[in-house]
Design a protein around this motif. Structure first.
Motif, short mmCIF file in Angstrom:
data_model
loop_
_atom_site.label_atom_id
_atom_site.label_comp_id
_atom_site.label_asym_id
_atom_site.label_seq_id
_atom_site.Cartn_x
_atom_site.Cartn_y
_atom_site.Cartn_z
N SER A 4 -0.89 15.03 -8.42
CA SER A 4 -1.67 15.95 -8.72
C SER A 4 -1.98 16.80 -7.33
O SER A 4 -2.09 16.27 -6.33
CB SER A 4 -3.17 15.67 -9.60
OG SER A 4 -3.89 14.91 -8.75
N GLU A 5 -2.39 18.07 -7.22
CA GLU A 5 -2.84 18.60 -6.16
C GLU A 5 -4.03 18.18 -5.32
O GLU A 5 -4.04 17.78 -4.36
CB GLU A 5 -3.21 20.27 -6.52
CG GLU A 5 -3.47 21.13 -5.35
CD GLU A 5 -3.92 22.59 -5.64
OE1 GLU A 5 -4.06 23.34 -4.83
OE2 GLU A 5 -4.01 22.93 -6.97
N GLN A 6 -4.93 17.74 -6.29
CA GLN A 6 -6.10 17.13 -5.75
C GLN A 6 -5.80 15.77 -5.17
O GLN A 6 -6.14 15.46 -3.87
CB GLN A 6 -7.06 16.69 -7.06
CG GLN A 6 -8.32 15.92 -6.73
CD GLN A 6 -8.90 15.09 -7.68
OE1 GLN A 6 -8.37 14.58 -8.66
NE2 GLN A 6 -10.28 15.23 -7.97
N VAL A 25 -2.85 14.72 -3.72
CA VAL A 25 -2.14 14.99 -2.43
C VAL A 25 -3.13 15.63 -1.21
O VAL A 25 -3.00 15.44 -0.32
CB VAL A 25 -0.97 16.16 -2.84
CG1 VAL A 25 -0.31 16.39 -1.46
CG2 VAL A 25 0.08 15.71 -3.64
N ASN A 26 -3.92 16.71 -1.80
CA ASN A 26 -4.89 17.20 -0.81
C ASN A 26 -5.65 15.89 -0.15
O ASN A 26 -5.86 16.03 1.07
CB ASN A 26 -5.74 18.29 -1.36
CG ASN A 26 -5.09 19.39 -1.53
OD1 ASN A 26 -4.00 19.69 -0.81
ND2 ASN A 26 -5.25 20.19 -2.25
N ARG A 73 4.68 9.22 -0.68
CA ARG A 73 4.42 10.12 -1.79
C ARG A 73 5.33 9.87 -2.82
O ARG A 73 6.44 10.32 -2.80
CB ARG A 73 4.39 11.82 -1.57
CG ARG A 73 3.84 12.86 -2.57
CD ARG A 73 4.15 14.09 -1.99
NE ARG A 73 3.65 15.01 -2.93
CZ ARG A 73 3.86 16.18 -2.86
NH1 ARG A 73 4.42 16.71 -1.86
NH2 ARG A 73 3.40 17.34 -3.75
N PRO A 120 5.38 15.87 -8.26
CA PRO A 120 4.57 17.17 -7.62
C PRO A 120 4.14 17.90 -8.90
O PRO A 120 4.97 18.19 -9.70
CB PRO A 120 5.37 17.72 -6.61
CG PRO A 120 6.39 16.84 -6.07
CD PRO A 120 6.56 15.92 -7.29
N GLN A 121 2.80 18.22 -9.11
CA GLN A 121 2.23 18.90 -10.06
C GLN A 121 2.18 20.61 -9.68
O GLN A 121 1.94 21.46 -10.39
CB GLN A 121 1.04 18.46 -10.83
CG GLN A 121 1.46 17.27 -11.56
CD GLN A 121 0.07 16.69 -12.25
OE1 GLN A 121 -0.80 17.30 -12.58
NE2 GLN A 121 0.04 15.46 -12.27
N ASP A 122 2.02 20.77 -8.45
CA ASP A 122 2.03 21.85 -7.46
C ASP A 122 2.74 22.10 -6.65
O ASP A 122 3.03 21.44 -5.69
CB ASP A 122 0.54 22.03 -7.02
CG ASP A 122 -0.06 23.47 -6.79
OD1 ASP A 122 0.66 24.05 -5.92
OD2 ASP A 122 -1.01 23.81 -7.25
N MET A 149 1.57 23.65 -0.68
CA MET A 149 0.77 22.62 -0.04
C MET A 149 0.30 23.14 1.46
O MET A 149 1.24 23.88 2.00
CB MET A 149 1.42 21.25 0.31
CG MET A 149 0.76 20.19 1.05
SD MET A 149 1.73 18.72 1.17
CE MET A 149 0.51 17.82 1.88
N ASN A 150 -0.88 23.17 1.76
CA ASN A 150 -1.33 23.45 3.33
C ASN A 150 -0.85 22.39 4.38
O ASN A 150 -1.25 21.32 4.26
CB ASN A 150 -2.74 23.59 3.18
CG ASN A 150 -3.18 24.22 4.60
OD1 ASN A 150 -2.39 24.43 5.56
ND2 ASN A 150 -4.68 24.55 4.74
#
Length: 343
Positions: free
Chosen positions: A245-247, A249-250, A264, A268-270, A273-274
């Motif tokens: 999830s984005e949460q 990974v962030n 990882r 990936p769901q998003d 990424m920054n």
């Protein structure tokens, strides 16, 4: 034959389908002994990803080879095998480099769904992993551990390997599903001295501790980051991201010390990424699809045979194929860490 088929969002069922046959020289037909439901199967079940109605499902199994194509020489009928979801060719640059999950063979796709009485398997000569003897030579617990070698144990190990976990490291594992728990096993197997499992579920925490977790962090987001920093000081040497999830990974890229690597393996769901978060701490980001055949042959099968690891404990409920809907529901509702199908 009977097989699990996706019907619609929230519904899978056993249906009668055509038994697979040899379509090419590198094919095999495998009689299934055990199969399972994967966390990634819940994506189409929940409607997160698209899947064609009427398609067969499943990508984790062990079984007995029934028939092989003319080009298969390393595998023969009667062999007891692990059927990796990756089915690499063993000849391309990716496979030769140890990344068979990224096999470049344009014809590798097309294996039939593994939640079925029989599996049509591509690239059988190299990708299948032979288990010594026959199923009756092993206990149910050993068969469960062999099952994990078709995907989740190798995927958890891939997270640890790409994060370059080494002797004495402090490791954070994000995700308390079967892959995350396999990541705990893998970190310990590679010599980590401290393993912090981020988990909010008591049953998974208990199994994580049994597998080698030394600390549990229940909080998420900034509270979770703060807790990990309190435990580690500057952050972990390696982070295993097993959610996708984005949460997750962030959060993962904020948990490592300067110079740490995030392994990882959560799908990936998003897509966005920054990457600035990586740059300003020299954090490395690795990972992807696991090299199942490579890892199984190199170390994981031997570790199971020797009793060094027992990843099959992630199977907390088992079902027959006719109860496939219940098997999915058990995982969807978190009533099971992982659902086993017994044939």
């Amino acid at each position: 034959m009977k097989a699990a088929v996706f019907v619609k969002l929230g519904q899978v069922e056993m249906q009668e389908v055509e038994k697979p046959t040899i379509q090419g020289p590198k094919d095999a037909v495998i009689k299934t002994v055990r199969a399972s439901v994967c966390g990634s199967d819940l994506w189409f079940y929940r409607g997160i990803s698209k899947r064609e109605s009427g398609s067969q499902v499943g990508h984790e199994a062990i079984g007995i080879v029934e028939e092989v194509g003319a080009g298969v020489t390393n595998i023969k009928p009667g062999d007891f095998v692990i059927a990796p979801f990756t089915h690499g060719c063993g000849e391309c640059q990716a496979c030769l480099a140890g990344f068979d999950g990224d096999c470049l063979d344009p014809n590798k796709g097309g294996s039939t769904g593994y939640q079925a009485e029989y599996i049509g398997f591509k690239n059988a000569d190299w990708a299948l992993v032979k288990i010594p003897g026959q199923p009756e030579d092993y206990t149910d617990d050993q068969l469960k551990s062999f099952m994990t070698l078709s995907d989740i144990m190798a995927t958890g190990y891939h997270a640890a390997a790409t994060a370059e976990v080494k002797e004495g490291d402090t490791v954070v594992v994000m995700g308390d599903g079967a892959v995350g728990l396999a990541g705990v096993i893998s970190a310990k197997l590679r010599g980590a001295k401290r393993i912090i499992l981020m988990s909010r579920h008591a049953d998974r925490q208990a199994l994580g501790k049994e597998f080698g977790a030394t600390d549990i962090v229940e909080e998420r987001d900034q509270a979770g980051i703060d807790h990990v920093m309190k435990l580690t000081g500057a952050g972990a040497d390696a982070v295993l991201e097993c959610v996708g999830s984005e949460q997750a990974v962030n959060t993962a890229v904020k948990l490592g010390r300067p110079g740490a690597i995030v392994g990882r393996v959560g799908i990936p769901q998003d897509p966005m990424m920054n990457t600035n978060n990586l740059f300003f701490k020299n954090i490395g980001l690795r990972g992807g699809i696991a090299a199942v055949t490579t890892y199984d042959r190199a170390s994981l099968l031997e570790a199971v045979l020797d009793g060094k690891i027992n990843p099959g404990k992630v199977f907390t409920k088992q079902f027959e194929l006719k109860d496939i809907q219940k098997a999915y529901e058990a995982m969807d509702k978190r009533e099971a860490i992982k659902s086993l199908l017994v044939f």
